[in-house]
Design an enzyme around this catalytic site. Structure first.
Site, mmCIF file in Angstrom:
data_model
loop_
_atom_site.group_PDB
_atom_site.id
_atom_site.type_symbol
_atom_site.label_atom_id
_atom_site.label_comp_id
_atom_site.label_asym_id
_atom_site.label_seq_id
_atom_site.Cartn_x
_atom_site.Cartn_y
_atom_site.Cartn_z
ATOM 1 N N ASP A 368 0.821 -1.212 0.000
ATOM 2 C CA ASP A 368 0.000 0.000 0.000
ATOM 3 C C ASP A 368 0.865 1.277 0.000
ATOM 4 O OD1 ASP A 368 -2.064 1.752 0.357
ATOM 5 O OD2 ASP A 368 -2.752 0.918 2.268
ATOM 6 N N ARG A 444 -11.762 2.151 8.423
ATOM 7 C CA ARG A 444 -10.385 2.575 8.154
ATOM 8 C C ARG A 444 -10.378 3.799 7.210
ATOM 9 N NH1 ARG A 444 -5.509 -0.300 4.852
ATOM 10 N NH2 ARG A 444 -3.872 0.056 6.318
ATOM 11 N N LYS A 477 -1.297 -8.363 -5.283
ATOM 12 C CA LYS A 477 -2.002 -8.602 -4.014
ATOM 13 C C LYS A 477 -3.282 -7.776 -4.041
ATOM 14 C CE LYS A 477 -1.314 -7.939 0.998
ATOM 15 N NZ LYS A 477 -0.305 -7.480 1.985
ATOM 16 N N ASP A 479 -6.371 -6.558 -2.181
ATOM 17 C CA ASP A 479 -6.805 -6.389 -0.793
ATOM 18 C C ASP A 479 -8.257 -5.913 -0.736
ATOM 19 O OD1 ASP A 479 -6.569 -6.272 1.968
ATOM 20 O OD2 ASP A 479 -4.681 -5.172 1.920
ATOM 21 N N MET A 480 -8.850 -5.973 0.443
ATOM 22 C CA MET A 480 -10.230 -5.513 0.661
ATOM 23 C C MET A 480 -10.354 -5.281 2.155
ATOM 24 S SD MET A 480 -13.521 -6.203 1.549
ATOM 25 C CE MET A 480 -15.165 -5.967 0.976
ATOM 26 N N CYS A 527 -6.552 -11.040 -0.369
ATOM 27 C CA CYS A 527 -6.299 -10.528 0.974
ATOM 28 C C CYS A 527 -7.509 -9.687 1.358
ATOM 29 C CB CYS A 527 -5.038 -9.655 0.925
ATOM 30 S SG CYS A 527 -4.636 -8.839 2.472
ATOM 31 N N ASP A 549 -3.234 -10.836 9.072
ATOM 32 C CA ASP A 549 -2.319 -9.716 9.336
ATOM 33 C C ASP A 549 -1.438 -10.009 10.534
ATOM 34 O OD1 ASP A 549 -2.806 -8.026 7.279
ATOM 35 O OD2 ASP A 549 -4.239 -6.758 8.339
HETATM 36 C C1 GLA Z 1 -4.248 -4.883 4.900
HETATM 37 C C2 GLA Z 1 -3.401 -6.075 4.535
HETATM 38 C C3 GLA Z 1 -1.964 -5.806 4.870
HETATM 39 C C4 GLA Z 1 -1.501 -4.573 4.137
HETATM 40 C C5 GLA Z 1 -2.396 -3.399 4.485
HETATM 41 C C6 GLA Z 1 -2.069 -2.194 3.641
HETATM 42 O O1 GLA Z 1 -4.323 -4.727 6.291
HETATM 43 O O2 GLA Z 1 -3.886 -7.231 5.164
HETATM 44 O O3 GLA Z 1 -1.167 -6.914 4.523
HETATM 45 O O4 GLA Z 1 -1.518 -4.808 2.758
HETATM 46 O O5 GLA Z 1 -3.760 -3.708 4.297
HETATM 47 O O6 GLA Z 1 -2.886 -1.135 3.901
#
Ligand code: GLA
Length: 742
Positions: A368, A444, A477, A479-480, A527, A549
């Site tokens: 990120d 978030r 990757k 993510d969500m 993820c 995480d």
């Molecule tokens: C989530 C993912 C982490 C990372 C953060 C970045 O929490 O699980 O591994 O990528 O977002 O914001």
């Protein structure tokens, strides 16, 4: 023929070497369930299994038959309103206001193979002989609807796939308010229910409860399959262990809201059902339209939970996961997230990549913070173009440089999200899910894009395709990072709002489909704030998922152990991170951290430039070790030997297909003084094979290792014991390598 139909008794028998599944058309035309369990001989007539004793107070459809009541008959797809007082699999509101239905058998088809369920993820076949599919057609002539129940029997594995379809054959629309993927009535309730339960950073802990009268259910209303409950339940006999006894596993190939429910009536019948959660689901079905449920997978085992898991692993690894990476050992990566968080620039990333290369890693993943003006988590989601202040030559420039170092380059996206502070929101506020006149809640600091709208999915996809085409990217990757709230699509008419949550998931699948088709060699890792979407639906597109995480190795014992109940080792993202650990502040040794992370896809998530020379030497050895063993770990047969939920010691092992090689991971959380002598009985070996056990430096037969056990007590004393971190102290672990002699 593995699916047998007896016309005279209208009996279906799905039978392979392991299991039998028997159904019969009941006297009122509905489909009855007679048996699911270990294989039995076929017979023309199983109707002795239909309950015939009359029950007082039962509601009966036939004047002259007090014994026939839907209240106690075991069924395949029950409905409410004609005497069955339990919860139904289907609830359809009809134009006249009635919800009563009765679907009666009209015909069936038995076909070789297994048809595609596109656009839903599903188990597939590579050739037609692998599975046989039975489609049973039922009709409700008053509702003017056709219900198809679909069963695919695996020829080799003890597995059956089920789903259902409803077609509106009338003129007016129908409204489906509940449609499960399956229901299954089992004849007793002497079971323990297993589920994978948790929360952020403690996903998929194994929980057990014995079935009780009434409803026991898990599910998700969070829009993703969730950290809290996984779309999986199992029923085992109370005495079933990892090695012995009967168990049934039920897994739903879906990534959104789900319900998994077992209702035990007061006659001890257990009704299992799973499907899209009826809350916030309402599907208007226009004339001639069909609704298809997600697919569910049943696995049967008569030799304990390890056998149950091994069937899921084998099926999901070979016939759910797909593509270039399915059968390939996974690249050893470094991810910068815990190493830098948002604080990086090109120079810092290149320095990390250079060190990663020197250590022997294969892939650098930029997490990120690389897009828009994202320097914290309040901004820029939706603006998928590089932050040129951090990365002056963009992603393409950086990816080229990383690739020139001899590493693959991977990139993080969170495609489904939008920040209020983003160009995307300024241009398209109507693309955000939000209910008119209601305050939208953030998670978030971020909001959710309306992936039920194909225009949105296309726009995000276009931005991603541009980046992925311009730069040499070999890994993504996806993510969500939040659960859904105030779900309402501003571009969808009011009477279709009940479709939005399911359509959203279809939008996610659609974008995955587009990207995996356009970039077949990119490795996708799913993820969702760690492991909120570790589900079979995701595995169809992304052969690996970020497990949690929580990178603390002690916590990971439970998380990875629980996850292994259903999901293959090759699917579990697992990284070594820095100490003190960022989630728990716990300090564990580098060997301990690696010994846990080896049982997954393996990588590092720390700033490699900050490592001491001594740490670098250890890490180089770890990386080389994993390169030598990853094929065995990721594609061998996995056994759980000792549970972190029951013991201070966790132990698991993988065995190669030819049984000539195995690795045992042994982990002790807390040290014990003056402890008892300990052995762990291994599994899956060849009884007659002599193995050299490195770590013990002994040659032992498979039968000794499995029936007597592997000695795991400390083997040292004196000075070495005091200083050897593999022997003494808390958080101690060992890997034993077994290799056939000669
Ligand atoms: C989530 C993912 C982490 C990372 C953060 C970045 O929490 O699980 O591994 O990528 O977002 O914001």
């Amino acid at each position: 023929m593995p699916i047998i139909y007896h016309e005279t008794t209208k009996t279906f028998h799905l039978q392979n070497a392991h299991l039998s599944y028997v159904m019969q058309v009941l006297k009122n035309g509905q489909l009855g369930q007679l048996y699911f369990g270990k294989r039995v001989h076929d017979r023309v007539d199983f109707s002795y299994l239909v309950e015939t004793s009359p029950r007082a107070m039962a509601v009966c459809p036939f004047e002259d038959d007090m014994s026939f009541s839907m209240d106690h008959l075991k069924q395949e797809f029950p409905v409410y309103g004609n005497g069955d007082m339990r919860h139904p699999a289907l609830d359809v509101l009809q134009p006249n206001g009635s919800r009563y239905s009765q679907f009666v058998y009209v015909g069936h088809r038995i076909e070789k193979g297994k048809p595609s369920m596109h656009p839903l993820p599903h188990v597939y076949v590579e050739n037609e002989d692998e599975m046989t599919t039975l489609t049973i057609e039922l009709e409700d002539t008053v509702m003017q609807a056709r219900l198809e129940l679909v069963y695919s029997l695996d020829e080799q594995r003890p597995a059956i796939m089920r789903s259902a379809r409803l077609t509106n054959e009338g003129e007016k629309p129908l409204q489906i308010d509940r449609m499960m993927s399956f229901a299954l009535d089992l004849p007793d309730a002497n079971y323990t229910m297993l589920e994978l339960t948790g929360a952020w950073s403690r996903e998929r802990h194994l929980k057990e409860r014995s079935l009780q009268h009434g409803i026991q259910a898990i599910g998700s209303l969070r829009g993703h399959s969730s950290h809290n409950f996984n779309p999986f339940i199992a029923l085992k006999r109370p005495k079933t262990t990892e090695y012995l006894g009967e168990a049934y596993g039920f897994s739903l190939i879906y990534s959104g809201n789900f319900l998994a429910q077992i209702e035990v009536d007061t006659y001890d019948t257990s009704r299992v059902m799973m499907g899209i959660h009826p809350q916030n689901f309402s599907w208007e079905l226009a004339s001639q339209e069909t609704f298809q449920t997600p697919e569910a997978v049943f696995v049967y085992a008569d030799q304990g939970l390890n056998a149950l898991s091994q069937t899921f692993h084998d099926l999901y690894r070979h016939r759910l996961a797909r593509g270039y990476w399915r059968d390939r050992p996974r690249p050893l990566l470094v991810n910068n997230w815990e190493g830098t968080y948002f604080d990086f620039n090109e120079a810092r990333i290149l320095e990390m990549a250079k060190t990663a290369k020197e250590l022997g890693l294969e892939l650098f993943v930029l997490d990120d913070g690389w897009f828009g003006h994202r320097n914290d988590d309040t901004t820029s989601l939706g603006d998928w173009y590089p932050n040129l202040q951090k990365l002056p030559e963009g992603i393409t420039g950086l990816a080229n440089k990383v690739t020139e170092l001899g590493l693959g380059f991977g990139l993080w996206f969170e495609p489904e999200m939008i920040s209020i502070d983003s160009d995307l929101y300024r241009a398209h506020p109507e693309w955000m899910l939000s209910t008119p006149h209601r305050h939208p809640s953030h998670g978030r600091h971020q909001y959710i894009l309306d992936f039920s709208n194909p225009e949105v999915v296309k726009a995000i996809g276009d931005m991603m395709v541009k980046i992925l085409s311009e730069a040499p990217i070999s890994y993504v990757k996806w993510d969500m990072n939040r659960a859904m709230s105030e779900v309402y699509s501003l571009t969808t008419p009011s009477h279709e709002q009940g479709k939005v949550m399911h359509r959203y998931i279809l939008g996610v699948y659609d974008l995955y489909d587009r990207l995996t088709t356009a970039f077949p060699k990119i490795l996708f890792e799913s993820c969702a704030s760690g492991g909120a979407r570790f589900d079979p639906g995701m595995l169809y597109y992304a052969p690996q998922a970020w497990t949690s995480d929580d990178t603390d190795a002690v916590e990971r014992l439970k998380i990875q152990y629980g996850t292994s109940l259903v999901y293959p080792i090759s699917s579990m993202g697992s990284h070594v991170s820095a100490v003190p650990n960022h989630q728990l502040s716990r300090i564990t040794s580098l060997p301990f951290r690696a010994n846990v992370a080896y049982f997954g896809t393996f990588g590092y998530e720390l700033d490699v430039t900050k490592l001491s020379d001594e740490e670098k030497t250890i890490i180089k050895e770890q990386i080389q070790w994993m390169k030598d063993h990853r094929a065995l770990i990721q594609f061998g047969t996995f056994y759980r030997l000792s549970s972190p939920f029951e013991s201070n010691v966790t132990c698991w092992m993988v065995v190669s297909e030819d049984k000539r090689e195995a690795l045992v991971g042994w982990y002790r959380v807390l040290n014990k003084v003056n402890a008892a002598y300990e052995r762990i009985r291994l599994a899956g070996l060849d009884e007659d094979m002599l193995y050299h056990v490195s770590g013990l430096e002994l040659d032992l037969y498979g039968d000794e290792l499995m029936h007597i056990g592997l000695l795991t007590s400390d083997h040292t004393s004196g000075e070495r014991k005091a200083t050897d971190p593999t022997q003494n102290g808390d958080f101690v672990s060992r890997i034993y390598h077994l290799k056939a002699c000669g």
